[in-house]
Design a protein around this motif. Structure first.
Motif, PDB file in Angstrom:
ATOM      1  N   MET A   1      56.054 -15.317  11.066  1.00  0.00           N
ATOM      2  CA  MET A   1      57.135 -16.595  11.361  1.00  0.00           C
ATOM      3  C   MET A   1      56.317 -17.939  11.030  1.00  0.00           C
ATOM      4  SD  MET A   1      58.820 -15.783  14.981  1.00  0.00           S
ATOM      5  CE  MET A   1      59.283 -14.145  15.218  1.00  0.00           C
ATOM      6  N   ASP A   2      57.063 -18.823  10.466  1.00  0.00           N
ATOM      7  CA  ASP A   2      56.371 -19.965   9.895  1.00  0.00           C
ATOM      8  C   ASP A   2      55.819 -20.922  10.997  1.00  0.00           C
ATOM      9  OD1 ASP A   2      56.592 -18.991   7.214  1.00  0.00           O
ATOM     10  OD2 ASP A   2      58.269 -20.055   6.750  1.00  0.00           O
ATOM     11  N   TYR A   3      56.703 -20.921  11.935  1.00  0.00           N
ATOM     12  CA  TYR A   3      56.454 -22.031  12.987  1.00  0.00           C
ATOM     13  C   TYR A   3      55.092 -21.788  13.759  1.00  0.00           C
ATOM     14  CZ  TYR A   3      58.856 -19.034  16.238  1.00  0.00           C
ATOM     15  OH  TYR A   3      59.260 -17.547  16.967  1.00  0.00           O
ATOM     16  N   GLU A   4      54.764 -20.530  13.795  1.00  0.00           N
ATOM     17  CA  GLU A   4      53.704 -20.159  14.558  1.00  0.00           C
ATOM     18  C   GLU A   4      52.353 -20.374  13.867  1.00  0.00           C
ATOM     19  OE1 GLU A   4      55.391 -16.483  17.321  1.00  0.00           O
ATOM     20  OE2 GLU A   4      54.134 -16.055  15.579  1.00  0.00           O
ATOM     21  N   ASP A   5      52.201 -20.468  12.666  1.00  0.00           N
ATOM     22  CA  ASP A   5      51.029 -20.917  12.103  1.00  0.00           C
ATOM     23  C   ASP A   5      50.471 -22.077  12.536  1.00  0.00           C
ATOM     24  OD1 ASP A   5      51.799 -19.025   8.960  1.00  0.00           O
ATOM     25  OD2 ASP A   5      51.019 -18.376  10.765  1.00  0.00           O
ATOM     26  N   PRO A   6      51.226 -23.257  12.529  1.00  0.00           N
ATOM     27  CA  PRO A   6      50.458 -24.570  12.700  1.00  0.00           C
ATOM     28  C   PRO A   6      50.145 -24.600  14.150  1.00  0.00           C
ATOM     29  CG  PRO A   6      52.621 -24.924  11.717  1.00  0.00           C
ATOM     30  CD  PRO A   6      52.334 -23.549  11.804  1.00  0.00           C
ATOM     31  N   LEU A   7      50.675 -23.718  14.962  1.00  0.00           N
ATOM     32  CA  LEU A   7      50.301 -23.783  16.470  1.00  0.00           C
ATOM     33  C   LEU A   7      49.061 -23.066  16.632  1.00  0.00           C
ATOM     34  CD1 LEU A   7      50.715 -24.410  19.252  1.00  0.00           C
ATOM     35  CD2 LEU A   7      52.180 -22.232  19.429  1.00  0.00           C
ATOM     36  N   ARG A   8      48.849 -21.948  15.989  1.00  0.00           N
ATOM     37  CA  ARG A   8      47.785 -21.016  15.793  1.00  0.00           C
ATOM     38  C   ARG A   8      46.469 -21.618  15.231  1.00  0.00           C
ATOM     39  NH1 ARG A   8      50.047 -15.000  14.321  1.00  0.00           N
ATOM     40  NH2 ARG A   8      51.203 -14.667  16.470  1.00  0.00           N
ATOM     41  N   GLU A   9      46.603 -22.470  14.199  1.00  0.00           N
ATOM     42  CA  GLU A   9      45.811 -23.255  13.325  1.00  0.00           C
ATOM     43  C   GLU A   9      45.273 -24.290  14.399  1.00  0.00           C
ATOM     44  OE1 GLU A   9      47.346 -24.690   9.822  1.00  0.00           O
ATOM     45  OE2 GLU A   9      47.316 -22.802   9.167  1.00  0.00           O
ATOM     46  N   ARG A  10      46.295 -25.088  15.189  1.00  0.00           N
ATOM     47  CA  ARG A  10      45.678 -26.073  15.942  1.00  0.00           C
ATOM     48  C   ARG A  10      44.865 -25.472  17.270  1.00  0.00           C
ATOM     49  NH1 ARG A  10      44.043 -30.945  16.394  1.00  0.00           N
ATOM     50  NH2 ARG A  10      44.701 -31.953  18.401  1.00  0.00           N
ATOM     51  N   ALA A  11      45.415 -24.410  17.730  1.00  0.00           N
ATOM     52  CA  ALA A  11      44.575 -23.541  18.922  1.00  0.00           C
ATOM     53  C   ALA A  11      43.420 -23.369  18.414  1.00  0.00           C
ATOM     54  CB  ALA A  11      45.196 -22.518  19.472  1.00  0.00           C
ATOM     55  N   ALA A  12      43.143 -22.700  17.178  1.00  0.00           N
ATOM     56  CA  ALA A  12      41.948 -22.504  16.549  1.00  0.00           C
ATOM     57  C   ALA A  12      40.985 -23.508  16.540  1.00  0.00           C
ATOM     58  CB  ALA A  12      42.208 -21.443  15.266  1.00  0.00           C
ATOM     59  N   SER A  13      41.673 -24.754  15.902  1.00  0.00           N
ATOM     60  CA  SER A  13      40.784 -25.853  15.758  1.00  0.00           C
ATOM     61  C   SER A  13      40.400 -26.375  17.093  1.00  0.00           C
ATOM     62  CB  SER A  13      41.598 -26.843  15.183  1.00  0.00           C
ATOM     63  OG  SER A  13      41.140 -27.987  14.980  1.00  0.00           O
ATOM     64  N   ILE A  14      41.183 -26.466  18.093  1.00  0.00           N
ATOM     65  CA  ILE A  14      40.735 -26.892  19.455  1.00  0.00           C
ATOM     66  C   ILE A  14      39.526 -25.890  20.001  1.00  0.00           C
ATOM     67  CG2 ILE A  14      41.501 -27.021  21.762  1.00  0.00           C
ATOM     68  CD1 ILE A  14      44.356 -28.061  20.856  1.00  0.00           C
ATOM     69  N   GLY A  15      40.062 -24.747  19.685  1.00  0.00           N
ATOM     70  CA  GLY A  15      38.685 -23.681  20.330  1.00  0.00           C
ATOM     71  C   GLY A  15      37.371 -23.839  19.561  1.00  0.00           C
ATOM     72  N   ALA A  16      37.556 -24.250  18.195  1.00  0.00           N
ATOM     73  CA  ALA A  16      36.371 -24.225  17.697  1.00  0.00           C
ATOM     74  C   ALA A  16      35.726 -25.764  17.907  1.00  0.00           C
ATOM     75  CB  ALA A  16      36.594 -24.373  16.052  1.00  0.00           C
ATOM     76  N   SER A  17      36.508 -26.648  18.264  1.00  0.00           N
ATOM     77  CA  SER A  17      35.887 -27.824  18.840  1.00  0.00           C
ATOM     78  C   SER A  17      35.265 -27.855  20.045  1.00  0.00           C
ATOM     79  CB  SER A  17      37.127 -28.879  18.703  1.00  0.00           C
ATOM     80  OG  SER A  17      36.700 -30.127  19.234  1.00  0.00           O
ATOM     81  N   ILE A  18      35.909 -26.895  21.037  1.00  0.00           N
ATOM     82  CA  ILE A  18      35.310 -26.773  22.362  1.00  0.00           C
ATOM     83  C   ILE A  18      34.122 -25.976  22.230  1.00  0.00           C
ATOM     84  CG2 ILE A  18      35.637 -25.428  24.380  1.00  0.00           C
ATOM     85  CD1 ILE A  18      38.597 -26.260  24.298  1.00  0.00           C
ATOM     86  N   ALA A  19      33.889 -25.055  21.193  1.00  0.00           N
ATOM     87  CA  ALA A  19      32.769 -24.192  21.134  1.00  0.00           C
ATOM     88  C   ALA A  19      31.545 -25.200  20.523  1.00  0.00           C
ATOM     89  CB  ALA A  19      33.039 -22.988  20.139  1.00  0.00           C
ATOM     90  N   GLU A  20      32.157 -26.067  19.673  1.00  0.00           N
ATOM     91  CA  GLU A  20      30.878 -26.980  19.206  1.00  0.00           C
ATOM     92  C   GLU A  20      30.437 -28.120  20.092  1.00  0.00           C
ATOM     93  OE1 GLU A  20      32.411 -28.536  15.523  1.00  0.00           O
ATOM     94  OE2 GLU A  20      32.666 -26.583  14.429  1.00  0.00           O
ATOM     95  N   ASN A  21      31.570 -28.624  20.864  1.00  0.00           N
ATOM     96  CA  ASN A  21      31.176 -30.048  21.294  1.00  0.00           C
ATOM     97  C   ASN A  21      31.266 -29.589  22.939  1.00  0.00           C
ATOM     98  OD1 ASN A  21      31.151 -31.598  18.994  1.00  0.00           O
ATOM     99  ND2 ASN A  21      33.414 -31.449  19.017  1.00  0.00           N
ATOM    100  N   GLY A  22      31.622 -28.713  23.312  1.00  0.00           N
ATOM    101  CA  GLY A  22      31.806 -28.408  24.758  1.00  0.00           C
ATOM    102  C   GLY A  22      33.161 -28.926  25.505  1.00  0.00           C
ATOM    103  N   PRO A  23      33.166 -28.971  26.815  1.00  0.00           N
ATOM    104  CA  PRO A  23      34.554 -29.420  27.466  1.00  0.00           C
ATOM    105  C   PRO A  23      34.892 -30.603  27.153  1.00  0.00           C
ATOM    106  CG  PRO A  23      32.939 -28.307  29.033  1.00  0.00           C
ATOM    107  CD  PRO A  23      31.923 -28.543  27.808  1.00  0.00           C
TER     108      PRO A  23
END
Length: 94
Positions: A1-23
């Motif tokens: 489904m096309d509408y899920e890809d931006p949400l997953r990309e955003r969640a992955a981006s936030i997860g990577a940002s948390i992993a790099e920069n902490g809480p």
């Protein structure tokens, strides 16, 4: 489904940002969601903002605590699995 890809990309981006920069990355993301007018009000009345936030947090915790924990856990798990998938594709060379 096309509408899920931006949400997953955003969640992955936030997860990577948390992993790099902490809480602290979570607070940066929340700050990006707020309109500029709200940011000005928060700067002008920081104590009132903390009290309102505390009250809302208590209310939501009492009423929707289980759902909030489940949603947060799902977001973090989704971001972690996305990062693991990207890593294994990178290492595997596919």
């Amino acid at each position: 489904m096309d509408y899920e890809d931006p949400l997953r990309e955003r969640a992955a981006s936030i997860g990577a940002s948390i992993a790099e920069n902490g809480p602290g990355a979570i607070f940066d993301e929340i700050e990006n969601l707020l309109p500029e007018a709200w940011r000005d009000q928060i700067r002008a009345f920081p104590v009132a903002t903390v009290l309102v936030g505390f009250g809302i947090g208590i209310f939501l915790g009492m009423k929707k605590g289980d759902e909030i924990i489940a949603a947060g856990t799902a977001l973090v798990t989704s971001a972690a699995m996305s990062n693991i998938s990207q890593f294994t594709q990178h290492v595997g060379g596919h």
